[in-house]
Design a protein around this motif. Structure first.
Motif, PDB file in Angstrom:
ATOM      1  N   PRO A  51       0.709  -1.386   0.104  1.00 48.49           N
ATOM      2  CA  PRO A  51      -0.150  -0.170   0.111  1.00 48.49           C
ATOM      3  C   PRO A  51       0.725   1.045  -0.047  1.00 48.49           C
ATOM      4  O   PRO A  51       0.362   2.106  -0.147  1.00 48.49           O
ATOM      5  CB  PRO A  51      -0.799  -0.667   1.091  1.00 48.49           C
ATOM      6  N   ASP A  52       1.970   0.657   0.440  1.00 50.42           N
ATOM      7  CA  ASP A  52       3.063   2.166   0.339  1.00 50.42           C
ATOM      8  C   ASP A  52       3.758   2.541  -0.936  1.00 50.42           C
ATOM      9  O   ASP A  52       3.759   3.582  -0.881  1.00 50.42           O
ATOM     10  CB  ASP A  52       4.236   2.436   0.899  1.00 50.42           C
ATOM     11  N   SER A  53       3.407   2.181  -1.738  1.00 51.66           N
ATOM     12  CA  SER A  53       3.991   1.974  -3.206  1.00 51.66           C
ATOM     13  C   SER A  53       2.588   2.028  -4.571  1.00 51.66           C
ATOM     14  O   SER A  53       2.460   2.814  -5.140  1.00 51.66           O
ATOM     15  CB  SER A  53       4.822   1.393  -3.405  1.00 51.66           C
ATOM     16  N   TRP A  54       2.748   0.828  -4.594  1.00 54.46           N
ATOM     17  CA  TRP A  54       1.278   0.373  -5.199  1.00 54.46           C
ATOM     18  C   TRP A  54       0.647  -0.821  -4.626  1.00 54.46           C
ATOM     19  O   TRP A  54       1.240  -2.017  -4.702  1.00 54.46           O
ATOM     20  CB  TRP A  54       1.704  -0.521  -6.517  1.00 54.46           C
ATOM     21  N   LYS A  55      -1.114  -1.265  -4.320  1.00 51.65           N
ATOM     22  CA  LYS A  55      -1.195  -2.079  -4.077  1.00 51.65           C
ATOM     23  C   LYS A  55      -1.407  -3.389  -4.198  1.00 51.65           C
ATOM     24  O   LYS A  55      -2.701  -4.077  -3.470  1.00 51.65           O
ATOM     25  CB  LYS A  55      -2.238  -1.496  -3.440  1.00 51.65           C
ATOM     26  N   ARG A  56      -1.611  -3.062  -5.399  1.00 52.58           N
ATOM     27  CA  ARG A  56      -2.409  -3.942  -7.045  1.00 52.58           C
ATOM     28  C   ARG A  56      -1.285  -4.649  -7.401  1.00 52.58           C
ATOM     29  O   ARG A  56       0.524  -4.463  -7.185  1.00 52.58           O
ATOM     30  CB  ARG A  56      -2.895  -3.087  -7.845  1.00 52.58           C
ATOM     31  N   GLN A  57      -1.687  -6.046  -7.799  1.00 53.40           N
ATOM     32  CA  GLN A  57      -0.442  -6.689  -8.247  1.00 53.40           C
ATOM     33  C   GLN A  57      -0.156  -6.839  -9.410  1.00 53.40           C
ATOM     34  O   GLN A  57       0.702  -7.201 -10.282  1.00 53.40           O
ATOM     35  CB  GLN A  57      -0.918  -8.005  -7.748  1.00 53.40           C
ATOM     36  N   ALA A  58      -1.807  -7.614 -10.042  1.00 52.74           N
ATOM     37  CA  ALA A  58      -2.292  -7.431 -11.651  1.00 52.74           C
ATOM     38  C   ALA A  58      -3.520  -7.089 -11.994  1.00 52.74           C
ATOM     39  O   ALA A  58      -4.442  -7.830 -13.078  1.00 52.74           O
ATOM     40  CB  ALA A  58      -1.679  -9.500 -11.669  1.00 52.74           C
ATOM     41  N   PRO A  59      -3.798  -6.288 -11.904  1.00 57.13           N
ATOM     42  CA  PRO A  59      -4.788  -5.451 -12.579  1.00 57.13           C
ATOM     43  C   PRO A  59      -5.853  -5.650 -13.865  1.00 57.13           C
ATOM     44  O   PRO A  59      -4.357  -5.412 -14.942  1.00 57.13           O
ATOM     45  CB  PRO A  59      -5.489  -4.385 -11.777  1.00 57.13           C
ATOM     46  N   ILE A  60      -6.608  -6.046 -14.703  1.00 58.59           N
ATOM     47  CA  ILE A  60      -7.403  -6.405 -15.422  1.00 58.59           C
ATOM     48  C   ILE A  60      -7.861  -4.911 -15.471  1.00 58.59           C
ATOM     49  O   ILE A  60      -8.591  -4.123 -14.838  1.00 58.59           O
ATOM     50  CB  ILE A  60      -8.086  -7.095 -16.350  1.00 58.59           C
ATOM     51  N   LEU A  61      -7.692  -4.218 -16.466  1.00 61.13           N
ATOM     52  CA  LEU A  61      -7.973  -3.073 -17.462  1.00 61.13           C
ATOM     53  C   LEU A  61      -9.109  -3.636 -18.416  1.00 61.13           C
ATOM     54  O   LEU A  61      -9.194  -3.776 -19.285  1.00 61.13           O
ATOM     55  CB  LEU A  61      -7.072  -2.372 -18.084  1.00 61.13           C
ATOM     56  N   PHE A  62     -10.304  -2.746 -17.658  1.00 59.36           N
ATOM     57  CA  PHE A  62     -11.861  -3.502 -18.654  1.00 59.36           C
ATOM     58  C   PHE A  62     -12.546  -2.299 -18.050  1.00 59.36           C
ATOM     59  O   PHE A  62     -12.929  -2.256 -16.658  1.00 59.36           O
ATOM     60  CB  PHE A  62     -11.644  -5.027 -18.613  1.00 59.36           C
ATOM     61  N   PRO A  63     -13.804  -1.949 -18.946  1.00 58.19           N
ATOM     62  CA  PRO A  63     -13.320  -1.638 -19.864  1.00 58.19           C
ATOM     63  C   PRO A  63     -13.064  -0.647 -20.500  1.00 58.19           C
ATOM     64  O   PRO A  63     -12.683   0.082 -21.577  1.00 58.19           O
ATOM     65  CB  PRO A  63     -15.273  -0.678 -20.027  1.00 58.19           C
ATOM     66  N   PHE A  64     -12.113   0.700 -20.114  1.00 56.52           N
ATOM     67  CA  PHE A  64     -11.202   0.920 -20.292  1.00 56.52           C
ATOM     68  C   PHE A  64      -9.525   1.050 -19.589  1.00 56.52           C
ATOM     69  O   PHE A  64      -9.222   0.482 -18.500  1.00 56.52           O
ATOM     70  CB  PHE A  64     -11.865   2.911 -19.690  1.00 56.52           C
ATOM     71  N   VAL A  65      -8.267   1.540 -21.171  1.00 57.51           N
ATOM     72  CA  VAL A  65      -7.091   1.439 -20.376  1.00 57.51           C
ATOM     73  C   VAL A  65      -6.914   2.913 -20.093  1.00 57.51           C
ATOM     74  O   VAL A  65      -6.779   3.669 -20.949  1.00 57.51           O
ATOM     75  CB  VAL A  65      -6.393   1.004 -21.922  1.00 57.51           C
ATOM     76  N   GLY A  66      -5.730   3.221 -19.098  1.00 57.86           N
ATOM     77  CA  GLY A  66      -6.196   5.195 -18.341  1.00 57.86           C
ATOM     78  C   GLY A  66      -6.940   5.411 -17.938  1.00 57.86           C
ATOM     79  O   GLY A  66      -8.298   4.944 -17.683  1.00 57.86           O
ATOM     80  N   ARG A  67      -6.742   6.394 -18.070  1.00 58.69           N
ATOM     81  CA  ARG A  67      -7.704   7.781 -17.264  1.00 58.69           C
ATOM     82  C   ARG A  67      -8.410   8.817 -18.912  1.00 58.69           C
ATOM     83  O   ARG A  67      -7.463   8.897 -19.106  1.00 58.69           O
ATOM     84  CB  ARG A  67      -6.625   8.378 -16.522  1.00 58.69           C
ATOM     85  N   LEU A  68      -9.364   8.715 -17.973  1.00 60.96           N
ATOM     86  CA  LEU A  68     -10.269   9.452 -18.698  1.00 60.96           C
ATOM     87  C   LEU A  68     -10.453  11.760 -18.415  1.00 60.96           C
ATOM     88  O   LEU A  68      -9.623  11.384 -17.203  1.00 60.96           O
ATOM     89  CB  LEU A  68     -11.899   8.984 -19.013  1.00 60.96           C
ATOM     90  N   LYS A  69     -10.746  12.188 -19.346  1.00 61.71           N
ATOM     91  CA  LYS A  69     -10.396  13.277 -18.795  1.00 61.71           C
ATOM     92  C   LYS A  69     -11.330  13.582 -17.707  1.00 61.71           C
ATOM     93  O   LYS A  69     -12.855  13.077 -17.778  1.00 61.71           O
ATOM     94  CB  LYS A  69     -10.293  14.186 -20.120  1.00 61.71           C
ATOM     95  N   ASP A  70     -11.180  14.413 -17.054  1.00 63.67           N
ATOM     96  CA  ASP A  70     -11.841  14.725 -15.892  1.00 63.67           C
ATOM     97  C   ASP A  70     -12.425  13.150 -15.650  1.00 63.67           C
ATOM     98  O   ASP A  70     -13.620  13.536 -14.285  1.00 63.67           O
ATOM     99  CB  ASP A  70     -12.852  15.589 -16.264  1.00 63.67           C
ATOM    100  N   ASP A  71     -12.159  12.105 -15.475  1.00 62.55           N
ATOM    101  CA  ASP A  71     -12.256  10.942 -15.405  1.00 62.55           C
ATOM    102  C   ASP A  71     -13.827  10.942 -15.380  1.00 62.55           C
ATOM    103  O   ASP A  71     -15.082  10.116 -14.596  1.00 62.55           O
ATOM    104  CB  ASP A  71     -12.502  10.851 -13.435  1.00 62.55           C
ATOM    105  N   GLN A  72     -14.527  11.183 -16.579  1.00 61.61           N
ATOM    106  CA  GLN A  72     -16.031  11.091 -17.562  1.00 61.61           C
ATOM    107  C   GLN A  72     -15.551  10.700 -19.102  1.00 61.61           C
ATOM    108  O   GLN A  72     -14.809  11.226 -19.316  1.00 61.61           O
ATOM    109  CB  GLN A  72     -16.798  11.886 -16.562  1.00 61.61           C
ATOM    110  N   TYR A  73     -16.581  10.454 -19.134  1.00 68.21           N
ATOM    111  CA  TYR A  73     -17.341  10.474 -21.011  1.00 68.21           C
ATOM    112  C   TYR A  73     -18.552  10.979 -21.445  1.00 68.21           C
ATOM    113  O   TYR A  73     -19.698  10.610 -19.939  1.00 68.21           O
ATOM    114  CB  TYR A  73     -16.647   8.894 -21.491  1.00 68.21           C
ATOM    115  N   LYS A  74     -18.721  11.081 -22.078  1.00 66.06           N
ATOM    116  CA  LYS A  74     -19.946  11.323 -23.064  1.00 66.06           C
ATOM    117  C   LYS A  74     -20.402  10.417 -24.042  1.00 66.06           C
ATOM    118  O   LYS A  74     -19.586  10.169 -24.683  1.00 66.06           O
ATOM    119  CB  LYS A  74     -19.920  12.471 -23.222  1.00 66.06           C
ATOM    120  N   PHE A  75     -21.429   9.676 -24.157  1.00 68.89           N
ATOM    121  CA  PHE A  75     -22.401   9.380 -24.886  1.00 68.89           C
ATOM    122  C   PHE A  75     -24.079   8.723 -25.346  1.00 68.89           C
ATOM    123  O   PHE A  75     -24.437   9.205 -23.722  1.00 68.89           O
ATOM    124  CB  PHE A  75     -21.919   7.116 -24.574  1.00 68.89           C
ATOM    125  N   ALA A  76     -24.206   9.584 -26.209  1.00 63.75           N
ATOM    126  CA  ALA A  76     -25.587   9.260 -26.459  1.00 63.75           C
ATOM    127  C   ALA A  76     -26.291  10.374 -25.934  1.00 63.75           C
ATOM    128  O   ALA A  76     -27.452   9.944 -25.054  1.00 63.75           O
ATOM    129  CB  ALA A  76     -26.289   7.566 -26.109  1.00 63.75           C
TER     130      ALA A  76
END
Length: 292
Positions: free
Chosen positions: A38-63
């Protein structure tokens, strides 16, 4: 905890996030997989879905609606169920729910297949669109972290990164958490790269692989042990270690997707690196981990 074993490898997998928990060779009992801190990186091998990386302002628009979604999506923090298992193979599955539909308005079936084949762990992400009328729009990626160095005699800044083919690659630079693919730089990988923490000052080193066969190899020269990550069909492979936290950890990340572009307009239909899966269709994404 799920255990897979053959004469070469013993692998453990958690049902939460279908995340790898341990990778050991039976002949040396070295733990190759990062164990989380937890002091550096708490995860081990996460699966990234349905997005890879960060969204601008943590949001997106659809329909016409705005949806909020944190970095790398939600699959890594949800339980998977085991749908089939043998001594050397397991299939885990996650599907849409009322909760996922609030942040991701698509039906989906995500299966993760882990299978031991000799001294390799083969990984397959199988994505199915169960909807009969609408395409599924998504990205997917892997984020396994490896202990580096692999011995008490080694140090982080001695670890070497090799790639195959050993050539010059276009490298996408991150501007903050967002990609600046319009302004790539070249990285010369004709010779091994000795890593250090400063290499990750601006986050991941992202190789543009263009879908070609690509292998990234991490080696601890103090004992000549390490790990190959073999990919095929990925557009990008990220190499990452937390910064400024200094952990004995390096991730090799096959990505079928990428963080928002610096110039994004926030519309999902315009988002870089997204996949569109036709109704009732399926697609598969493969890579393998080979410790040595």
């Amino acid at each position: 905890m799920i255990k897979l074993e053959n004469d070469k490898l013993t692998v453990e997998i958690a049902e939460l996030g279908a995340q790898l928990h341990s990778i050991r060779r039976n002949d040396n009992q070295i733990e190759y997989l990062w164990q989380g801190d937890p002091d550096s990186w708490k995860r081990q091998a996460p699966i990234l879905f349905p997005f890879v990386g960060r969204l601008k302002d943590d949001q997106y628009k659809f329909a016409g609606k705005t949806y909020h979604q944190t970095q790398h999506g939600f699959a890594r923090d949800r339980e998977f169920k085991v749908v089939d298992q043998s001594s050397s193979r397991v299939i885990l599955e996650q599907t849409d729910s009322e909760d996922t539909l609030k942040v991701f308005p698509f039906a989906f079936q995500l299966q993760v297949i882990y299978e031991l084949a000799g001294d390799q762990l083969n990984v397959c992400y199988s994505v199915t669109n169960p909807d009969k009328g609408h395409s599924l729009i998504y990205a997917i990626g892997a984020h396994p972290g490896f202990n580096m160095p692999l011995s008490n005699q080694g140090t982080f800044d001695q670890v070497q990164l090799n790639v195959s083919p050993a050539e010059k690659y276009s490298r996408i630079v991150l501007n903050g958490p967002y990609n600046d693919s319009q302004n790539p730089v070249m990285i010369d990988m004709q010779k091994p790269l000795t890593i250090n923490h400063e290499l990750f000052k601006n986050d991941a080193v992202i190789f543009e692989t263009g879908g070609a066969k690509f292998t990234a190899t991490l080696t601890d020269p103090s004992n000549n042990h390490g790990v190959h990550v073999h990919t095929l069909g990925t557009q990008h492979v990220g190499v990452w270690s937390p910064y400024p936290a200094k952990a004995n950890l390096v991730c090799v990340e096959p990505w079928w997707g990428i963080a928002d572009n610096v110039n994004t307009d926030g519309e999902l239909l315009h988002k870089q690196g997204m996949h569109r899966l036709a109704p009732q269709d399926n697609d598969k994404y493969n890579f393998s981990i080979q410790p040595f």
